[in-house]
Design a protein around this motif. Structure first.
Motif, PDB file in Angstrom:
ATOM      1  N   LEU A  13       0.813  -1.272   0.103  1.00  0.00           N
ATOM      2  CA  LEU A  13      -0.213   0.242   0.008  1.00  0.00           C
ATOM      3  C   LEU A  13       0.693   1.350   0.027  1.00  0.00           C
ATOM      4  O   LEU A  13       0.198   2.815  -0.600  1.00  0.00           O
ATOM      5  N   LEU A  14       1.700   1.128   1.125  1.00  0.00           N
ATOM      6  CA  LEU A  14       2.936   2.573   1.124  1.00  0.00           C
ATOM      7  C   LEU A  14       3.442   2.795  -0.567  1.00  0.00           C
ATOM      8  O   LEU A  14       3.327   4.265  -0.652  1.00  0.00           O
ATOM      9  N   TYR A  15       4.041   1.638  -1.124  1.00  0.00           N
ATOM     10  CA  TYR A  15       4.544   1.367  -2.813  1.00  0.00           C
ATOM     11  C   TYR A  15       3.952   1.830  -3.144  1.00  0.00           C
ATOM     12  O   TYR A  15       4.311   2.412  -4.636  1.00  0.00           O
ATOM     13  N   ASP A  16       2.450   1.493  -3.410  1.00  0.00           N
ATOM     14  CA  ASP A  16       1.582   1.853  -4.325  1.00  0.00           C
ATOM     15  C   ASP A  16       1.182   3.603  -4.044  1.00  0.00           C
ATOM     16  O   ASP A  16      -0.152   4.093  -5.482  1.00  0.00           O
ATOM     17  N   ASN A  17       1.668   4.358  -2.922  1.00  0.00           N
ATOM     18  CA  ASN A  17       1.203   5.694  -2.420  1.00  0.00           C
ATOM     19  C   ASN A  17      -0.843   5.745  -2.535  1.00  0.00           C
ATOM     20  O   ASN A  17      -1.441   6.244  -2.856  1.00  0.00           O
ATOM     21  N   ARG A  18      -1.038   4.285  -1.896  1.00  0.00           N
ATOM     22  CA  ARG A  18      -2.347   4.900  -1.331  1.00  0.00           C
ATOM     23  C   ARG A  18      -2.473   4.811   0.239  1.00  0.00           C
ATOM     24  O   ARG A  18      -2.861   4.286   0.860  1.00  0.00           O
ATOM     25  N   ILE A  19      -2.376   5.798   0.163  1.00  0.00           N
ATOM     26  CA  ILE A  19      -3.062   6.566   1.816  1.00  0.00           C
ATOM     27  C   ILE A  19      -3.589   7.703   1.035  1.00  0.00           C
ATOM     28  O   ILE A  19      -4.414   8.214   0.583  1.00  0.00           O
ATOM     29  N   GLY A  20      -5.296   7.297   2.657  1.00  0.00           N
ATOM     30  CA  GLY A  20      -5.941   8.199   2.710  1.00  0.00           C
ATOM     31  C   GLY A  20      -7.062   8.058   1.588  1.00  0.00           C
ATOM     32  O   GLY A  20      -7.567   6.794   0.873  1.00  0.00           O
ATOM     33  N   ALA A  21      -7.139   8.597   0.646  1.00  0.00           N
ATOM     34  CA  ALA A  21      -8.550   8.255  -0.798  1.00  0.00           C
ATOM     35  C   ALA A  21      -8.281   7.971  -1.597  1.00  0.00           C
ATOM     36  O   ALA A  21      -8.542   7.894  -3.045  1.00  0.00           O
ATOM     37  N   GLU A  22      -6.616   7.576  -2.000  1.00  0.00           N
ATOM     38  CA  GLU A  22      -5.907   6.698  -2.968  1.00  0.00           C
ATOM     39  C   GLU A  22      -6.324   5.535  -2.226  1.00  0.00           C
ATOM     40  O   GLU A  22      -5.896   4.685  -1.150  1.00  0.00           O
ATOM     41  N   HIS A  23      -7.208   4.393  -2.789  1.00  0.00           N
ATOM     42  CA  HIS A  23      -7.971   3.552  -2.447  1.00  0.00           C
ATOM     43  C   HIS A  23      -7.496   1.920  -3.267  1.00  0.00           C
ATOM     44  O   HIS A  23      -7.169   2.753  -4.550  1.00  0.00           O
ATOM     45  N   ILE A  24      -7.527   1.617  -3.054  1.00  0.00           N
ATOM     46  CA  ILE A  24      -7.159   0.308  -3.484  1.00  0.00           C
ATOM     47  C   ILE A  24      -7.922  -1.000  -3.554  1.00  0.00           C
ATOM     48  O   ILE A  24      -8.525  -1.346  -2.838  1.00  0.00           O
ATOM     49  N   SER A  25      -8.791  -1.747  -4.371  1.00  0.00           N
ATOM     50  CA  SER A  25      -9.617  -2.929  -3.960  1.00  0.00           C
ATOM     51  C   SER A  25      -9.306  -4.121  -3.632  1.00  0.00           C
ATOM     52  O   SER A  25      -7.796  -4.110  -3.917  1.00  0.00           O
TER      53      SER A  25
END
Length: 79
Positions: A13-25
Motif C-alpha cells: 500500500l505504501l509503495y503504491d501510494n495508497r494513502i487516505g483517499a487513494e484506495h485499492i480494491s
C-alpha cells in the motif's frame, strides 16, 4: 507484533501510494501474493483494519482499502 504478511500488505500500500483517499480494491491488493497466502491476506487485512492502520472506503463497487494518513509514521516504522 506484526508478521511478515501484514508487513507485506502495508509495504504494498505504501509503495503504491495508497494513502487516505487513494484506495485499492481487495482483488488488486492480493495481486503479487502467492496463491497459498491469499486467504491469509484476507485475515491479516481485517486485523490491520481493526488496529486502524488501514482505512476502509465503501464504494458502489465494493470495499476499498488505504493506509491511515494519521498513522503513516508508525506504519513506516513497522515496515
Amino acid at each position: 507484533m506484526i508478521d511478515d504478511v501484514s508487513k507485506a500488505i502495508l509495504r504494498k500500500l505504501l509503495y503504491d501510494n495508497r494513502i487516505g483517499a487513494e484506495h485499492i480494491s481487495l482483488e488488486n491488493l492480493k495481486t503479487g501474493f502467492p496463491s497459498h497466502l491469499k486467504g491469509d491476506v484476507d485475515k491479516k487485512l481485517k486485523k490491520l483494519v481493526k488496529e486502524n492502520l488501514i482505512l476502509t472506503h465503501p464504494t458502489s463497487y465494493g470495499l476499498q482499502y488505504a493506509l491511515n494518513p494519521q498513522r503513516l509514521q508508525e506504519i513506516i516504522d513497522i515496515i
